[in-house]
Design a protein around this motif. Structure first.
Motif, PDB file in Angstrom:
ATOM      1  N   ALA A  11       0.873  -1.320  -0.004  1.00 10.87           N
ATOM      2  CA  ALA A  11       0.039   0.098  -0.063  1.00 10.87           C
ATOM      3  C   ALA A  11       0.875   1.298  -0.014  1.00 10.87           C
ATOM      4  CB  ALA A  11      -0.949  -0.008   1.231  1.00 10.87           C
ATOM      5  N   ASP A  12       2.023   1.250   0.948  1.00 13.73           N
ATOM      6  CA  ASP A  12       2.803   2.542   0.856  1.00 13.73           C
ATOM      7  C   ASP A  12       3.403   2.812  -0.517  1.00 13.73           C
ATOM      8  OD1 ASP A  12       2.347   2.809   3.582  1.00 13.73           O
ATOM      9  OD2 ASP A  12       3.947   1.642   4.363  1.00 13.73           O
ATOM     10  N   PHE A  13       3.846   1.675  -1.087  1.00 15.60           N
ATOM     11  CA  PHE A  13       4.578   1.860  -2.276  1.00 15.60           C
ATOM     12  C   PHE A  13       3.560   1.835  -3.515  1.00 15.60           C
ATOM     13  CE2 PHE A  13       7.984  -1.375  -0.379  1.00 15.60           C
ATOM     14  CZ  PHE A  13       8.477  -0.247   0.258  1.00 15.60           C
ATOM     15  N   ARG A  14       2.352   1.788  -3.131  1.00 18.52           N
ATOM     16  CA  ARG A  14       1.325   2.049  -4.196  1.00 18.52           C
ATOM     17  C   ARG A  14       1.322   0.830  -5.253  1.00 18.52           C
ATOM     18  NH1 ARG A  14       3.316   7.021  -3.721  1.00 18.52           N
ATOM     19  NH2 ARG A  14       4.422   7.100  -5.683  1.00 18.52           N
ATOM     20  N   LEU A  15       2.002  -0.038  -4.897  1.00 16.53           N
ATOM     21  CA  LEU A  15       1.941  -1.301  -5.615  1.00 16.53           C
ATOM     22  C   LEU A  15       0.249  -1.877  -5.796  1.00 16.53           C
ATOM     23  CD1 LEU A  15       3.139  -3.574  -7.431  1.00 16.53           C
ATOM     24  CD2 LEU A  15       3.506  -4.892  -5.230  1.00 16.53           C
ATOM     25  N   THR A  16      -0.420  -1.758  -4.644  1.00 17.02           N
ATOM     26  CA  THR A  16      -1.821  -2.299  -4.533  1.00 17.02           C
ATOM     27  C   THR A  16      -2.576  -0.866  -4.489  1.00 17.02           C
ATOM     28  OG1 THR A  16      -1.584  -2.587  -2.106  1.00 17.02           O
ATOM     29  CG2 THR A  16      -1.372  -4.442  -3.647  1.00 17.02           C
ATOM     30  N   THR A  17      -3.609  -0.748  -5.044  1.00 16.03           N
ATOM     31  CA  THR A  17      -4.467   0.510  -5.047  1.00 16.03           C
ATOM     32  C   THR A  17      -5.739   0.471  -3.943  1.00 16.03           C
ATOM     33  OG1 THR A  17      -5.820  -0.436  -6.592  1.00 16.03           O
ATOM     34  CG2 THR A  17      -3.919   1.286  -7.188  1.00 16.03           C
ATOM     35  N   LYS A  18      -6.274  -0.742  -3.830  1.00 19.19           N
ATOM     36  CA  LYS A  18      -7.517  -0.837  -2.857  1.00 19.19           C
ATOM     37  C   LYS A  18      -6.878  -0.949  -1.505  1.00 19.19           C
ATOM     38  CE  LYS A  18     -10.495  -3.168  -6.134  1.00 19.19           C
ATOM     39  NZ  LYS A  18     -11.534  -4.305  -6.425  1.00 19.19           N
ATOM     40  N   ALA A  19      -5.520  -1.488  -1.300  1.00 21.56           N
ATOM     41  CA  ALA A  19      -5.080  -1.490   0.100  1.00 21.56           C
ATOM     42  C   ALA A  19      -4.839   0.037   0.439  1.00 21.56           C
ATOM     43  CB  ALA A  19      -4.023  -2.253   0.402  1.00 21.56           C
ATOM     44  N   ALA A  20      -4.272   0.745  -0.420  1.00 19.98           N
ATOM     45  CA  ALA A  20      -3.974   2.154  -0.203  1.00 19.98           C
ATOM     46  C   ALA A  20      -4.940   2.925   0.101  1.00 19.98           C
ATOM     47  CB  ALA A  20      -3.184   2.842  -1.419  1.00 19.98           C
ATOM     48  N   ALA A  21      -6.046   2.674  -0.649  1.00 16.78           N
ATOM     49  CA  ALA A  21      -7.516   3.442  -0.244  1.00 16.78           C
ATOM     50  C   ALA A  21      -7.883   3.215   1.184  1.00 16.78           C
ATOM     51  CB  ALA A  21      -8.551   3.160  -1.224  1.00 16.78           C
ATOM     52  N   ARG A  22      -7.772   2.126   1.731  1.00 20.43           N
ATOM     53  CA  ARG A  22      -8.001   1.580   2.938  1.00 20.43           C
ATOM     54  C   ARG A  22      -7.185   2.558   4.051  1.00 20.43           C
ATOM     55  NH1 ARG A  22      -9.086  -3.669   0.911  1.00 20.43           N
ATOM     56  NH2 ARG A  22      -7.059  -4.247   1.675  1.00 20.43           N
TER      57      ARG A  22
END
Length: 263
Positions: free
Chosen positions: A247-258
């Motif tokens: 999430a921090d690296f923005r490799l995943t977007t949905k986790a980053a949104a949460r």
């Protein structure tokens, strides 16, 4: 007599040199020695780190348990798929809901097969689901670019594997999801070629590949920190990414949104 004459001549010559000239000479000597040792190190890398990627007689170096976990307290999750299946060349199978499963090793030519699949079934494909130990960097980059061009999503299911060059493909999705217990990791580049490049060729190839990957990840909106972990991890190990890191690296977007909602 001759030896004595030469010694006296050498002493007179050295006495005429100033301190600056001596320092420059010492610096040039150290620079030459450093260059020699660097070439030796690069030659060893070029000749010793030719790790086979597809040879089933060799264990895959980037599969568990060899690895470095960002969270030491997190229990190890083994991929659900047998190693024998992951070692096969990548296949593409369209499932329900427009989910295209890309499974297996990224062999040379995987990107061409993916492009043909998209050309034939592009209107039905919504998400590319990944289960791969990695492989060809060039094919990973090409697949990732096409995924972004077609505005597709990417996903790593629970207990699926996305390692080595596979996260490059994951980065191409418009929306990117790694489910709970997905095994996602990175490590240094290595060559599976039987060729023995010169030290200069090995260094040039590594620098060129690193630049292309870093530029691509930046274009996909991925933080540079992800690639730093890859550069720091030997090719016979895997740096396991946590959900928070992805999430921090923005490799995943949905986790980053949460994560943003919590702050």
């Amino acid at each position: 007599m001759v030896a004595g004459f030469r010694s006296e001549s050498a002493i007179r010559m050295l006495s005429r040199l100033d301190d600056g000239a001596l320092m420059r000479g010492a610096f040039l000597l150290l620079l030459a020695l450093t260059t020699v040792f660097l070439l030796i190190d690069v030659r060893e890398i070029a000749t010793k780190r030719q790790l086979p990627t597809f040879d089933p007689s060799h264990p895959m170096p980037f599969l568990p348990p060899a690895g470095t976990k960002a969270d030491p307290d997190r229990p190890t999750v083994n991929p659900a798929s047998p190693i024998e299946d992951l070692a096969k060349p990548m296949t593409f199978n369209l499932g329900p809901g427009g989910c295209l499963l890309a499974e297996g090793t990224l062999d040379l030519g995987a990107a061409l097969r993916f492009a043909r699949e998209v050309e034939q079934r592009g209107e039905y494909i919504k998400t590319v689901e990944l289960n791969s130990p990695g492989g060809s960097v060039d094919d990973a980059l090409a697949i990732s670019r096409l995924i972004r061009e077609k505005r597709l999503n990417t996903k790593v299911a629970s207990r699926a594997l996305c390692a080595s060059s596979c996260p490059i493909i994951l980065s191409g999705g418009v929306e990117r999801l790694a489910e709970s217990d997905a095994v996602v990791g990175v490590h240094q580049l290595f060559s599976d070629s039987n060729d023995r490049p010169t030290p200069q060729e090995a260094m040039s190839a590594a620098q060129s590949a690193t630049a292309r990957i870093a530029r691509h990840l930046d274009a996909m909106g991925i933080s540079a920190g992800l690639w730093f972990h890859a550069l720091e991890t030997p090719p016979d190990h895997l740096y396991y990414l946590t959900a928070q890191e992805m999430a921090d690296f923005r490799l995943t977007t949905k986790a980053a949104a949460r994560a943003k909602k919590k702050n």
